[in-house]
Design an enzyme around this catalytic site. Structure first.
Site, PDB file in Angstrom:
ATOM      1  N   CYS A  61       2.400  47.765 -49.983  1.00 38.68           N
ATOM      2  CA  CYS A  61       3.360  46.662 -50.108  1.00 38.68           C
ATOM      3  C   CYS A  61       2.962  45.476 -49.224  1.00 38.68           C
ATOM      4  O   CYS A  61       2.036  45.549 -48.431  1.00 38.68           O
ATOM      5  CB  CYS A  61       4.747  47.156 -49.722  1.00 38.68           C
ATOM      6  SG  CYS A  61       4.898  47.577 -47.972  1.00 38.68           S
ATOM      7  N   ARG A  95      -4.317  53.963 -40.265  1.00 40.56           N
ATOM      8  CA  ARG A  95      -5.559  53.322 -40.712  1.00 40.56           C
ATOM      9  C   ARG A  95      -6.692  53.531 -39.703  1.00 40.56           C
ATOM     10  O   ARG A  95      -7.804  53.124 -39.907  1.00 40.56           O
ATOM     11  CB  ARG A  95      -5.234  51.851 -40.887  1.00 40.56           C
ATOM     12  CG  ARG A  95      -6.285  50.937 -41.418  1.00 40.56           C
ATOM     13  CD  ARG A  95      -5.570  49.682 -41.799  1.00 40.56           C
ATOM     14  NE  ARG A  95      -6.338  48.520 -42.083  1.00 40.56           N
ATOM     15  CZ  ARG A  95      -6.353  47.445 -41.296  1.00 40.56           C
ATOM     16  NH1 ARG A  95      -5.695  47.428 -40.163  1.00 40.56           N
ATOM     17  NH2 ARG A  95      -7.020  46.389 -41.664  1.00 40.56           N
TER      18      ARG A  95
HETATM   19 FE1  CFM Z   1     -10.011  43.982 -46.201  1.00 40.84          FE
HETATM   20 FE2  CFM Z   1      -7.869  45.132 -46.625  1.00 40.84          FE
HETATM   21 FE3  CFM Z   1      -9.684  46.004 -44.820  1.00 40.84          FE
HETATM   22 FE4  CFM Z   1     -10.203  46.035 -47.443  1.00 40.84          FE
HETATM   23 FE5  CFM Z   1      -8.944  48.345 -47.576  1.00 40.84          FE
HETATM   24 FE6  CFM Z   1      -6.602  47.499 -46.729  1.00 40.84          FE
HETATM   25 FE7  CFM Z   1      -8.450  48.370 -44.994  1.00 40.84          FE
HETATM   26 MO1  CFM Z   1      -7.167  50.024 -46.613  1.00 40.84          MO
HETATM   27  S1  CFM Z   1      -9.122  44.417 -48.126  1.00 40.84           S
HETATM   28  S2  CFM Z   1     -11.480  45.584 -45.843  1.00 40.84           S
HETATM   29  S3  CFM Z   1     -10.674  47.599 -48.785  1.00 40.84           S
HETATM   30  S4  CFM Z   1      -8.428  44.350 -44.759  1.00 40.84           S
HETATM   31  S5  CFM Z   1      -7.019  48.649 -48.428  1.00 40.84           S
HETATM   32  S6  CFM Z   1      -5.752  45.593 -46.932  1.00 40.84           S
HETATM   33  S7  CFM Z   1      -6.331  48.666 -44.968  1.00 40.84           S
HETATM   34  S8  CFM Z   1      -9.396  49.831 -46.155  1.00 40.84           S
HETATM   35  S9  CFM Z   1      -9.541  47.536 -43.307  1.00 40.84           S
END
Ligand code: CFM
Length: 545
Positions: A61, A95
């Site tokens: 979200c 995360r």
């Molecule tokens: Fe960018 Fe993200 Fe990230 Fe990402 Fe991701 Fe994410 Fe992430 Mo999960 S777009 S690289 S591929 S900030 S979904 S919102 S939290 S891995 S560190």
């Protein structure tokens, strides 16, 4: 580029089969987000639109994108969730973003701050409770800043978090700011990134004009230190003699954000989550930005060279080449040792907004082929390349998110290079403010799917039996019950770092372990073990007692 996948199976059939299970309208809608790739003439993909209800999306979200993603990794801001306890709890460190406060530094990341809204707050309003929570957090920790994050009920009942923030800022004399990042505010976490970028720009960046030390000063945007990635990159930059003024927002602190406008270059890792800050820093302060990628050894080397080219300094270039030369032999040896097990194997990646693209680098270094990939919440430019930006339709959902109007700062705007220097760089092929999307870099005939549904994932797995499926925790155990190992590319499971050269080696080894493990062919879900494998059998306890 090879055309392996297109000859694999009849892709058109697969697409038809995927669509068959859906009602006609849903099938029509989904088909626009489901592309058979052609890097030569990148087709248009439908992205960043509302998920079809009932489809079982991987998405999160808007609150998650704002609080969890962009601000979550900042150690010395108290990140206070105004909402029911679940929102705060489930966005708390899952995360695996790491930080290093040093012996003296503050680190509040190990705490989960929430107003713990109850029914009576929903009925009578939660502002009083929010003020009390800010006061309590201040009394206990005396932080430099408190950020307030709105969850869905806050927007529904109309609590004014910004008014509370102003009042408490005045009262406490510290920086207090709020985010209208209610979960439903946008179609995905992507809206939350934008909201986070706006507020951090408005309330923090530019507060400290101290000139940072160092000759080559950069900010790293869109690196969140998952599994220690930022530590690896920081080490590389330090050895090259490049000063990192601020990272947004892995291993960062609020003082560094406040000083970010004093850097001379912004390097953008995850453009999806933070390109807004890069654009605003350029407009207001004159800092150019370039795209980099530290996922993959070759990409890391290229990124370091790109930074050196920008600064155009012989000594810096020499140091960068020395660091690359020091790192590459171990990378090459590791790649050679895993290739007998990994070469030719197929992989599917369905993650977030940039990793489904970036991690293809690492797989190709192991000679593995990405046969299907997609993002959860990316926009068309993340798929097709930034050149499509002008042709992206702005719909009501995107218009819902504030677009800050930024003007050059009358005193502090300063071009970092002369127009001649910029022109010379551009003429020699240097690209500012630009990135290629995932599609131009994927093989012809591979599948690109936006906001993939659970049903679609399962069908793809049954059809193509990839050696590894990359996604997140919600998908992990379902996929593994199908006998396919799943590598989490959000939290890295318990592994990492995977960035830079050392990270690449870690990743090769991890994937080799996964694709060589015999366990997957032995996995049987409970229903597959029964003789009549049509479903799970159960016995009522009362009947057996
Ligand atoms: Fe960018 Fe993200 Fe990230 Fe990402 Fe991701 Fe994410 Fe992430 Mo999960 S777009 S690289 S591929 S900030 S979904 S919102 S939290 S891995 S560190």
């Amino acid at each position: 580029m090879s055309e392996n996948v297109s000859t694999l199976n009849n892709i058109a059939d697969v697409k038809a089969q995927l669509q068959e299970a859906y009602p006609t309208k849903v099938a029509r809608k989904r088909s626009k987000s489901f592309i058979v790739n052609d890097p030569g003439s990148v087709p248009e993909i439908q992205a960043n639109i509302r998920t079809i209800p009932g489809i079982i999306t991987q998405r999160g979200c808007t609150y998650a994108g704002c609080k969890g993603v962009v601000l979550g990794p900042t150690r010395d801001i108290i990140n206070l969730t105004h909402g029911p306890i679940g929102c705060g709890f489930y966005s708390w460190l899952t995360r695996r973003n790491q930080t290093d406060p040093g012996p003296e530094g503050d680190n509040y990341m190990t705490y989960c701050f929430s107003t713990d809204m109850q029914d009576d707050n929903i009925v009578f309003g939660g502002e009083k409770k929010l003020k009390a929570a800010i006061q309590e957090a201040y009394d206990i920790f005396h932080p430099k800043a408190i950020a307030i994050f709105s969850t869905c009920p806050v927007g529904l009942i109309g609590d004014d978090v910004h008014a509370v923030a102003r009042e408490m800022k005045e009262k406490l004399g510290i920086n207090v700011f709020g985010f209208s990042c209610e979960g439903y505010k946008g179609v995905s976490q992507s809206a939350g990134h934008h909201i986070a970028n706006n507020q951090i720009f408005r309330h923090v960046i530019g507060l400290d004009n101290t000139e940072p030390e160092g000759e080559f000063k950069i900010n790293m945007l869109g690196e969140y230190n998952i599994g220690g990635d930022a530590f690896v990159i920081e080490n590389l930059l330090e050895r090259c003699g490049i000063t990192l003024v601020s990272t947004f927002s892995g291993n960062s602190s609020i003082d560094k954000f406040a000083n970010a406008h004093m850097a001379d270059l912004n390097v953008v890792m995850c453009h999806r989550s933070i390109n807004y800050v890069a654009d605003m820093l350029e407009k207001k302060y004159g800092i150019p930005w370039i795209k980099v990628n530290f996922i993959g050894a070759k990409a890391s080397a290229q990124s370091l060279r790109k930074i050196a080219r920008y600064f155009d300094d012989k000594e810096l270039t020499k140091r960068v080449e020395k660091v690359i030369a020091e790192e590459m032999p171990a990378v090459e040896a590791a790649a050679a040792s895993v290739k007998p097990h990994t070469a030719g194997k197929r992989v599917m990646l369905f993650v977030g907004g940039s990793r489904a693209h970036h991690y293809q680098e690492l797989f190709s270094e192991m000679d593995m082929e990405t046969i299907a990939a997609g993002y959860e919440f990316a926009h068309r430019d993340d798929y097709e390349g930034r050149n499509v930006l002008p042709s992206i339709k702005v719909d009501a959902d995107s218009r819902n998110i504030e677009e800050l109007v930024v003007e050059p700062d009358p005193e502090r705007f300063k071009p970092r290079k002369t127009p001649e220097q910029m022109e010379k760089l551009v003429k020699s092929g240097f690209r500012f403010r630009d990135y290629d999307g995932m599609m131009p870099e994927m093989n012809k005939g591979s599948l690109v799917i936006d906001d993939i549904s659970q049903y679609e994932s399962e069908l793809l797995i049954e059809k193509y039996k990839p050696a590894v499926f990359c996604a997140g925790i919600k998908e992990k155990y379902i996929v593994q019950k199908m006998g396919i190992p799943l590598k989490q590319l959000h939290s890295y499971d318990y592994g990492g770092p995977y960035a830079g050269f050392k990270g690449a080696i870690n990743f090769y080894r991890e994937i080799e372990r996964m694709v060589t493990s015999k366990i997957w062919s032995l996995v049987k879900a409970p229903w597959q073990k029964s003789k009549n494998s049509s479903g799970i059998e159960a016995t009522y306890v009362s009947q057996t007692a």
